[in-house]
Design an enzyme around this catalytic site. Structure first.
Site, PDB file in Angstrom:
ATOM      1  N   LYS A   1       0.332   2.494  -1.466  1.00 28.78           N
ATOM      2  CA  LYS A   1       0.521   1.045  -1.306  1.00 28.78           C
ATOM      3  C   LYS A   1       1.548   0.728  -0.221  1.00 28.78           C
ATOM      4  O   LYS A   1       1.332  -0.105   0.656  1.00 28.78           O
ATOM      5  CB  LYS A   1       0.962   0.453  -2.656  1.00 28.78           C
ATOM      6  CG  LYS A   1       1.525  -0.929  -2.585  1.00 28.78           C
ATOM      7  CD  LYS A   1       0.477  -1.928  -2.159  1.00 28.78           C
ATOM      8  CE  LYS A   1       1.120  -3.162  -1.576  1.00 28.78           C
ATOM      9  NZ  LYS A   1       0.457  -4.384  -1.923  1.00 28.78           N
TER      10      LYS A   1
ATOM     11  N   CYS B   1       5.707  -8.988   1.473  1.00 32.10           N
ATOM     12  CA  CYS B   1       5.117  -7.649   1.373  1.00 32.10           C
ATOM     13  C   CYS B   1       5.413  -6.842   2.621  1.00 32.10           C
ATOM     14  O   CYS B   1       6.175  -5.880   2.593  1.00 32.10           O
ATOM     15  CB  CYS B   1       3.609  -7.800   1.209  1.00 32.10           C
ATOM     16  SG  CYS B   1       3.188  -9.105   0.043  1.00 32.10           S
TER      17      CYS B   1
HETATM   18  N1  SAJ Z   1       1.143 -11.171  11.363  1.00 28.59           N
HETATM   19  C1  SAJ Z   1       1.309 -11.075  12.729  1.00 28.59           C
HETATM   20  N2  SAJ Z   1       0.278 -10.582  13.481  1.00 28.59           N
HETATM   21  C2  SAJ Z   1      -0.901 -10.178  12.915  1.00 28.59           C
HETATM   22  C3  SAJ Z   1      -1.053 -10.256  11.526  1.00 28.59           C
HETATM   23  C4  SAJ Z   1      -0.015 -10.752  10.772  1.00 28.59           C
HETATM   24  O1  SAJ Z   1       2.355 -11.435  13.272  1.00 28.59           O
HETATM   25  O2  SAJ Z   1      -1.782  -9.768  13.667  1.00 28.59           O
HETATM   26  C5  SAJ Z   1       2.226 -11.687  10.520  1.00 28.59           C
HETATM   27  C6  SAJ Z   1       1.808 -12.886   9.680  1.00 28.59           C
HETATM   28  O3  SAJ Z   1       1.892 -14.063  10.417  1.00 28.59           O
HETATM   29  C7  SAJ Z   1       2.823 -12.821   8.553  1.00 28.59           C
HETATM   30  C8  SAJ Z   1       3.018 -11.332   8.357  1.00 28.59           C
HETATM   31  O4  SAJ Z   1       2.567 -10.716   9.543  1.00 28.59           O
HETATM   32  O5  SAJ Z   1       4.062 -13.410   8.905  1.00 28.59           O
HETATM   33  C9  SAJ Z   1       2.285 -10.737   7.174  1.00 28.59           C
HETATM   34  O6  SAJ Z   1       1.023 -11.359   7.011  1.00 28.59           O
HETATM   35  P1  SAJ Z   1      -0.323 -10.584   6.716  1.00 28.59           P
HETATM   36  O7  SAJ Z   1      -1.411 -11.580   6.690  1.00 28.59           O
HETATM   37  O8  SAJ Z   1      -0.483  -9.458   7.650  1.00 28.59           O
HETATM   38  O9  SAJ Z   1      -0.084  -9.897   5.292  1.00 28.59           O
HETATM   39  P2  SAJ Z   1       0.491 -10.415   3.885  1.00 28.59           P
HETATM   40  O10 SAJ Z   1       1.946 -10.077   3.840  1.00 28.59           O
HETATM   41  O11 SAJ Z   1       0.108 -11.801   3.588  1.00 28.59           O
HETATM   42  O12 SAJ Z   1      -0.320  -9.442   2.880  1.00 28.59           O
HETATM   43  C10 SAJ Z   1      -0.177  -8.047   3.015  1.00 28.59           C
HETATM   44  C11 SAJ Z   1      -1.562  -7.378   3.002  1.00 28.59           C
HETATM   45  N3  SAJ Z   1      -1.431  -5.982   3.392  1.00 28.59           N
HETATM   46  C12 SAJ Z   1      -2.228  -5.404   4.320  1.00 28.59           C
HETATM   47  O13 SAJ Z   1      -3.057  -6.025   4.931  1.00 28.59           O
HETATM   48  C13 SAJ Z   1      -2.026  -3.946   4.568  1.00 28.59           C
HETATM   49  C14 SAJ Z   1      -2.183  -7.511   1.612  1.00 28.59           C
HETATM   50  O14 SAJ Z   1      -3.412  -6.780   1.556  1.00 28.59           O
HETATM   51  C15 SAJ Z   1      -1.229  -6.973   0.543  1.00 28.59           C
HETATM   52  O15 SAJ Z   1      -1.775  -7.125  -0.755  1.00 28.59           O
HETATM   53  C16 SAJ Z   1       0.045  -7.780   0.632  1.00 28.59           C
HETATM   54  O16 SAJ Z   1       0.617  -7.572   1.924  1.00 28.59           O
HETATM   55  C17 SAJ Z   1       0.987  -7.335  -0.473  1.00 28.59           C
HETATM   56  O17 SAJ Z   1       1.197  -8.092  -1.434  1.00 28.59           O
HETATM   57  O18 SAJ Z   1       1.491  -6.207  -0.421  1.00 28.59           O
END
Ligand code: SAJ
Length: 407
Positions: A201, A255
């Site tokens: 995870k 996360c």
């Molecule tokens: N972000 C970027 N660039 C990107 C993608 C995201 O800057 O290309 C930023 C987003 O704006 C945000 C942060 O990253 O601030 C995180 O957002 P996210 O959409 O990537 O992820 P989370 O935190 O909402 O959810 C993640 C997910 N993990 C993965 O995709 C590996 C989700 O599947 C998990 O269940 C979750 O963390 C968790 O609870 O652990």
């Protein structure tokens, strides 16, 4: 009957999903206000499809309570923050929840921990709590770890369709828990041991953090030498084995910006790329601030009060502001003594969270000259023309109006 302990962003949809698929469920949370809201028939946060799922679960008899139930199956979905100094996981909530379960559970019960924890946490903090009550794990109490994987914004869909990992001490317990999750989960369910499940995870979220850090580093390199990072990533991603994520104002949420620290804290000296990635992503709000000043200078703007930040949540189309890059940017401005009058607006944040927060897009736009797009909510994507005539700094690559500034 399943007792789901912790009715937050993960526990609530999980409890609802089980109930909607015919499993008897009681959801427990020590936050009475939250339980009262749920019992009054309302959901506690916004999420695609959550209202419908809630209605379905209620029609199938889900109940919500402040009290732990006596039953043979518990799912623990409470928060696991990290200690900001040691960078280690704070397993206090999980340990306390399991301790409370031990007060009421019968012998033979199974406890499934869904909360994200670093490798070894269950050995170090959860097993002792169970053993301290005189239970023998594997005989009196069975333990499993089924780390959640759903992404805010698409939780209901992913709960049903994502693959899952079940860590357990024995194959038999793992298979039983797998069967339970199979009541709604259509993805592949893999049974492994607890430590592997814990590590997997954290690795998943760390992978994403590192990928985003690479994109953010590229954004800085391209800015320094006048290249278009978005175009470069778009073209590079046409390669069949390249998939770079998008640069942005920083990584927020509970996360991805937290879990990699568990590895840094637990494996000092070994987690080097992981630590660098964290530092790069954490530096992005300050990078945005630098860009704001450059653009103000270029446009002979002297009043920071005419700068508006669009977006307070940590990402698009959610109402969650935890670890939000905008909040980090505002903090940074305060540290530099210039946060006084900057204006902020987010359609998803209805209560006042920061000074000079607006609740109406038109009023917000009317009061600012430079708009910094920090979150790509559908609201603004659908009405980009409203930004015509403004100076726009787009940190999310969503605005295609002429003259838009980028990271
Ligand atoms: N972000 C970027 N660039 C990107 C993608 C995201 O800057 O290309 C930023 C987003 O704006 C945000 C942060 O990253 O601030 C995180 O957002 P996210 O959409 O990537 O992820 P989370 O935190 O909402 O959810 C993640 C997910 N993990 C993965 O995709 C590996 C989700 O599947 C998990 O269940 C979750 O963390 C968790 O609870 O652990």
């Amino acid at each position: 009957m399943i007792n789901v302990v912790g009715l937050g962003y993960i526990g609530l949809p999980t409890a609802l999903m089980f109930a909607a698929h015919g499993v008897e469920v009681v959801g427990t949370d020590y936050n009475r206000e939250l339980v009262d809201i749920l019992n009054a028939g309302k959901t506690t946060f916004e999420e695609d499809g959550l209202e419908e799922l809630f209605a379905e679960a209620v029609s199938k008899g889900i109940r919500f309570s402040y009290e732990y139930q006596s039953t043979d199956l518990y799912i623990v979905a409470v928060p696991t923050p990290y200690d900001k100094t040691s960078k280690k996981v704070d397993a206090g909530y999980v340990a306390r929840a399991v301790e409370n379960v031990m007060e009421v559970c019968p012998r033979g019960a199974t406890v499934v921990v869904e909360s994200t924890v670093s490798p070894g946490t269950i050995d170090k903090y959860v097993r002792p709590v169970i053993e301290a009550k005189g239970f023998v794990i594997g005989e009196d109490i069975h333990l499993a770890h089924a780390p959640e994987r759903i992404i805010p914004g698409n939780m209901v869909y992913e709960l049903k369709h994502n693959s899952r990992t079940i860590g357990a001490d024995s194959r038999a317990v793992g298979e039983r828990v797998k069967e339970l999750y199979g009541s709604f989960c259509e993805g592949e369910i893999i049974v492994t041991d607890i430590r592997t499940a814990e590590m997997t995870k954290v690795v998943e979220n760390t992978f994403r953090d590192i990928n985003i850090a690479f994109a953010n580093e590229l954004a800085k390199i391209c800015r320094s030498d006048n290249m278009d990072v978005q175009e470069i990533i778009r073209i590079a991603n046409k390669h069949p084995r390249v998939n770079i994520l998008s640069p942005g104002p920083g990584v927020g949420g509970h996360c991805i910006s937290v879990d990699p620290w568990f590895l840094v804290g637990d494996y000092p000296g070994l987690a080097n790329i992981i630590l660098s990635a964290r530092k790069i992503n954490d530096s992005m709000p300050d990078f945005v601030l630098e860009r704001i000043y450059q653009i103000m200078k270029e446009n002979v703007m002297t009043d920071v009060g005419r700068v508006g930040l669009y977006g307070l949540t940590y990402k698009e189309n959610v109402d969650d502001t935890r670890e939000s890059p905008t909040l980090q940017l505002l903090e940074s401005m305060e540290r530099h003594l210039c946060g006084g009058q900057i204006k902020v607006y987010d359609p998803y944040v209805t209560e006042d969270k920061v000074p000079n927060q607006y609740h109406d897009l038109e009023a917000f736009l009317g009061d600012v000259d430079l708009v910094v797009l920090l979150v790509g909510h559908d609201e603004i994507r659908q009405q980009m023309e409203k930004l015509k005539g403004k100076i726009v700094l787009d940190t999310r690559y969503i605005c295609f109006l002429d003259g838009t500034y980028r990271l």
